[in-house]
Design a protein around this motif. Structure first.
Motif, PDB file in Angstrom:
ATOM      1  N   GLY A   8       0.820  -1.203   0.000  1.00 13.47           N
ATOM      2  CA  GLY A   8       0.000   0.000   0.000  1.00 13.47           C
ATOM      3  C   GLY A   8       0.855   1.255   0.000  1.00 13.47           C
ATOM      4  O   GLY A   8       0.525   2.248  -0.671  1.00 13.47           O
ATOM      5  N   LEU A   9       1.965   1.202   0.731  1.00 14.57           N
ATOM      6  CA  LEU A   9       2.878   2.350   0.746  1.00 14.57           C
ATOM      7  C   LEU A   9       3.512   2.564  -0.622  1.00 14.57           C
ATOM      8  O   LEU A   9       3.692   3.703  -1.061  1.00 14.57           O
ATOM      9  CB  LEU A   9       3.964   2.133   1.801  1.00 14.57           C
ATOM     10  N   VAL A  10       3.840   1.473  -1.301  1.00 17.11           N
ATOM     11  CA  VAL A  10       4.432   1.600  -2.637  1.00 17.11           C
ATOM     12  C   VAL A  10       3.443   2.249  -3.596  1.00 17.11           C
ATOM     13  O   VAL A  10       3.803   3.128  -4.383  1.00 17.11           O
ATOM     14  CB  VAL A  10       4.880   0.226  -3.172  1.00 17.11           C
ATOM     15  N   THR A  11       2.186   1.820  -3.555  1.00 11.07           N
ATOM     16  CA  THR A  11       1.187   2.408  -4.458  1.00 11.07           C
ATOM     17  C   THR A  11       1.023   3.895  -4.204  1.00 11.07           C
ATOM     18  O   THR A  11       0.912   4.690  -5.147  1.00 11.07           O
ATOM     19  CB  THR A  11      -0.176   1.708  -4.315  1.00 11.07           C
ATOM     20  N   ARG A  12       1.038   4.284  -2.948  1.00 12.77           N
ATOM     21  CA  ARG A  12       0.884   5.715  -2.628  1.00 12.77           C
ATOM     22  C   ARG A  12       2.112   6.507  -3.053  1.00 12.77           C
ATOM     23  O   ARG A  12       1.996   7.656  -3.500  1.00 12.77           O
ATOM     24  CB  ARG A  12       0.587   5.898  -1.130  1.00 12.77           C
ATOM     25  N   ASP A  13       3.291   5.908  -2.891  1.00 13.66           N
ATOM     26  CA  ASP A  13       4.518   6.590  -3.342  1.00 13.66           C
ATOM     27  C   ASP A  13       4.476   6.849  -4.845  1.00 13.66           C
ATOM     28  O   ASP A  13       4.819   7.934  -5.313  1.00 13.66           O
ATOM     29  CB  ASP A  13       5.752   5.743  -2.994  1.00 13.66           C
ATOM     30  N   VAL A  14       4.058   5.837  -5.614  1.00 15.07           N
ATOM     31  CA  VAL A  14       3.996   5.994  -7.070  1.00 15.07           C
ATOM     32  C   VAL A  14       2.936   7.028  -7.443  1.00 15.07           C
ATOM     33  O   VAL A  14       3.137   7.834  -8.364  1.00 15.07           O
ATOM     34  CB  VAL A  14       3.726   4.638  -7.753  1.00 15.07           C
ATOM     35  N   LEU A  15       1.819   7.026  -6.728  1.00 18.38           N
ATOM     36  CA  LEU A  15       0.785   8.025  -7.002  1.00 18.38           C
ATOM     37  C   LEU A  15       1.314   9.432  -6.776  1.00 18.38           C
ATOM     38  O   LEU A  15       1.070  10.335  -7.591  1.00 18.38           O
ATOM     39  CB  LEU A  15      -0.442   7.772  -6.126  1.00 18.38           C
ATOM     40  N   ARG A  16       2.039   9.634  -5.694  1.00 14.23           N
ATOM     41  CA  ARG A  16       2.579  10.971  -5.432  1.00 14.23           C
ATOM     42  C   ARG A  16       3.580  11.378  -6.512  1.00 14.23           C
ATOM     43  O   ARG A  16       3.628  12.545  -6.913  1.00 14.23           O
ATOM     44  CB  ARG A  16       3.229  11.003  -4.042  1.00 14.23           C
ATOM     45  N   GLU A  17       4.362  10.413  -6.988  1.00 10.73           N
ATOM     46  CA  GLU A  17       5.303  10.720  -8.075  1.00 10.73           C
ATOM     47  C   GLU A  17       4.568  11.114  -9.357  1.00 10.73           C
ATOM     48  O   GLU A  17       5.086  11.893 -10.159  1.00 10.73           O
ATOM     49  CB  GLU A  17       6.184   9.497  -8.352  1.00 10.73           C
ATOM     50  N   ARG A  18       3.371  10.583  -9.539  1.00  5.56           N
ATOM     51  CA  ARG A  18       2.594  10.834 -10.756  1.00  5.56           C
ATOM     52  C   ARG A  18       1.537  11.926 -10.558  1.00  5.56           C
ATOM     53  O   ARG A  18       0.650  12.094 -11.407  1.00  5.56           O
ATOM     54  CB  ARG A  18       1.895   9.546 -11.215  1.00  5.56           C
ATOM     55  N   ALA A  19       1.629  12.657  -9.462  1.00  8.30           N
ATOM     56  CA  ALA A  19       0.596  13.650  -9.145  1.00  8.30           C
ATOM     57  C   ALA A  19       0.456  14.693 -10.251  1.00  8.30           C
ATOM     58  O   ALA A  19      -0.659  15.066 -10.631  1.00  8.30           O
ATOM     59  CB  ALA A  19       0.910  14.331  -7.814  1.00  8.30           C
ATOM     60  N   ALA A  20       1.572  15.144 -10.802  1.00  3.06           N
ATOM     61  CA  ALA A  20       1.500  16.159 -11.863  1.00  3.06           C
ATOM     62  C   ALA A  20       0.787  15.608 -13.091  1.00  3.06           C
ATOM     63  O   ALA A  20      -0.009  16.309 -13.734  1.00  3.06           O
ATOM     64  CB  ALA A  20       2.905  16.636 -12.228  1.00  3.06           C
ATOM     65  N   ALA A  21       1.055  14.348 -13.431  1.00  2.00           N
ATOM     66  CA  ALA A  21       0.380  13.722 -14.570  1.00  2.00           C
ATOM     67  C   ALA A  21      -1.110  13.581 -14.308  1.00  2.00           C
ATOM     68  O   ALA A  21      -1.930  13.765 -15.220  1.00  2.00           O
ATOM     69  CB  ALA A  21       0.997  12.357 -14.864  1.00  2.00           C
ATOM     70  N   LEU A  22      -1.471  13.263 -13.075  1.00  6.19           N
ATOM     71  CA  LEU A  22      -2.887  13.146 -12.719  1.00  6.19           C
ATOM     72  C   LEU A  22      -3.600  14.480 -12.882  1.00  6.19           C
ATOM     73  O   LEU A  22      -4.701  14.544 -13.445  1.00  6.19           O
ATOM     74  CB  LEU A  22      -3.016  12.641 -11.279  1.00  6.19           C
ATOM     75  N   ILE A  23      -2.992  15.554 -12.409  1.00  5.89           N
ATOM     76  CA  ILE A  23      -3.614  16.882 -12.529  1.00  5.89           C
ATOM     77  C   ILE A  23      -3.739  17.263 -14.003  1.00  5.89           C
ATOM     78  O   ILE A  23      -4.758  17.830 -14.431  1.00  5.89           O
ATOM     79  CB  ILE A  23      -2.785  17.939 -11.770  1.00  5.89           C
ATOM     80  N   ALA A  24      -2.724  16.935 -14.786  1.00  3.54           N
ATOM     81  CA  ALA A  24      -2.791  17.238 -16.220  1.00  3.54           C
ATOM     82  C   ALA A  24      -3.929  16.476 -16.887  1.00  3.54           C
ATOM     83  O   ALA A  24      -4.651  17.030 -17.734  1.00  3.54           O
ATOM     84  CB  ALA A  24      -1.463  16.894 -16.886  1.00  3.54           C
ATOM     85  N   GLU A  25      -4.109  15.210 -16.535  1.00  4.42           N
ATOM     86  CA  GLU A  25      -5.201  14.422 -17.111  1.00  4.42           C
ATOM     87  C   GLU A  25      -6.558  15.002 -16.692  1.00  4.42           C
ATOM     88  O   GLU A  25      -7.503  15.018 -17.491  1.00  4.42           O
ATOM     89  CB  GLU A  25      -5.106  12.962 -16.659  1.00  4.42           C
TER      90      GLU A  25
END
Length: 276
Positions: free
Chosen positions: A8-25
């Motif tokens: 679960g921690l790994v998934t959240r870490d990857v999500l935070r790394e991809r936060a800019a891509a998420l906002i762009a989408e």
């Protein structure tokens, strides 16, 4: 529940790394929303108010419905992205439901897959043990993820990231930020469609048509029309394209690039001509 919190921690870490891509989408998804008709609750469902979401947003009028909207999106600033998520579409659904299905769910799924690939590469022993605990083949990443149920809480966290960044931003500003990526997505969609047989007479989409085509393809998907759209679906197709904000001439221009059955484009073009 199994002791798999590390995943679960790994998934959240990857999500935070991809936060800019998420906002762009999220911004790209919002493009064209301001051109959609504004609906309000009526006695027999929802009825158009006569304005678009953009008209109301530009004059600081509320977009969402207090009666039919999500409680967690209430008290939004008028004309903001959060307010637009709480607005009603022609079917009486809030746009937040579509945002969940079209952006948050696939993004969370992709993020979980990336996290699983990282976990398997960085901690192969722990990954094998985790897969054994949930009763799945460690090589079958989607099955392990489904069994571990990490995707659902990640969707909630992704939603919090989007709202933290965009909730109170004016809808028109969010759309403006999303235009570049929305054109990229339109071009990708055209490329994917190139593998299917093109209708007779269809040529490559002009670059100037990319924005209209993006809106048109999105309208076909969200309207739930059968694909390829048969001739008897021409009228709802035209109505959906016009509701998406396309001008009549743009509707005619995008028809050769949409997944239509033989005869549908001609029927739709006649309708546009008859209705002016």
């Amino acid at each position: 529940m199994f002791d798999v919190d590390w995943m679960g921690l790994v998934t959240r870490d990857v999500l935070r790394e991809r936060a800019a891509a998420l906002i762009a989408e999220a911004c790209a998804w919002a493009v064209g929303l301001s051109d959609r008709p504004h609906y309000r609750p009526g006695a027999a469902g929802v009825v158009p108010s006569g304005q678009t979401l953009g008209d109301r947003a530009a004059t600081d009028q509320p977009l969402g419905s207090e009666e039919n909207g999500r409680l967690d999106l209430g008290d939004a600033r008028a004309g903001s992205f959060r307010d637009a998520l709480n607005a009603l579409d022609r079917d009486g659904r809030v746009y937040a439901d579509r945002f969940d299905e079209e952006v948050l769910h696939p993004f969370a799924h992709e993020t979980c897959l990336l996290a699983a690939e990282r976990a398997r590469a960085d901690r192969p022993g722990a990954w094998a043990e985790l897969a054994d605990d949930v009763g799945e083949d460690p090589a079958d990443l989607p099955a392990v993820l489904h069994a571990g149920q990490w995707e659902v809480p990640l969707r909630a966290e992704a939603e919090l990231l989007v709202l933290a960044a965009l909730a109170d931003i004016p809808l028109l500003d969010v759309e403006a930020e999303g235009v570049p990526l929305s054109l990229v997505r339109a071009a990708e969609s055209i490329a994917r469609g190139a593998v299917a047989p093109a209708p007779v007479g269809a040529g490559p989409a002009d670059a100037d048509l990319a924005g209209a085509l993006f809106l048109a393809e999105s309208a076909v998907r969200t309207a739930g029309l059968p694909v390829p759209v048969p001739p008897d679906g021409a009228r709802p197709l035209v109505a959906e394209l016009l509701s998406a904000g396309l001008e009549p001439q743009e509707v005619v221009a995008v028809l050769p690039h949409l997944p239509l059955a033989r005869g549908t484009a001609e029927a739709a073009a006649r309708l546009v001509a008859d209705e002016g």
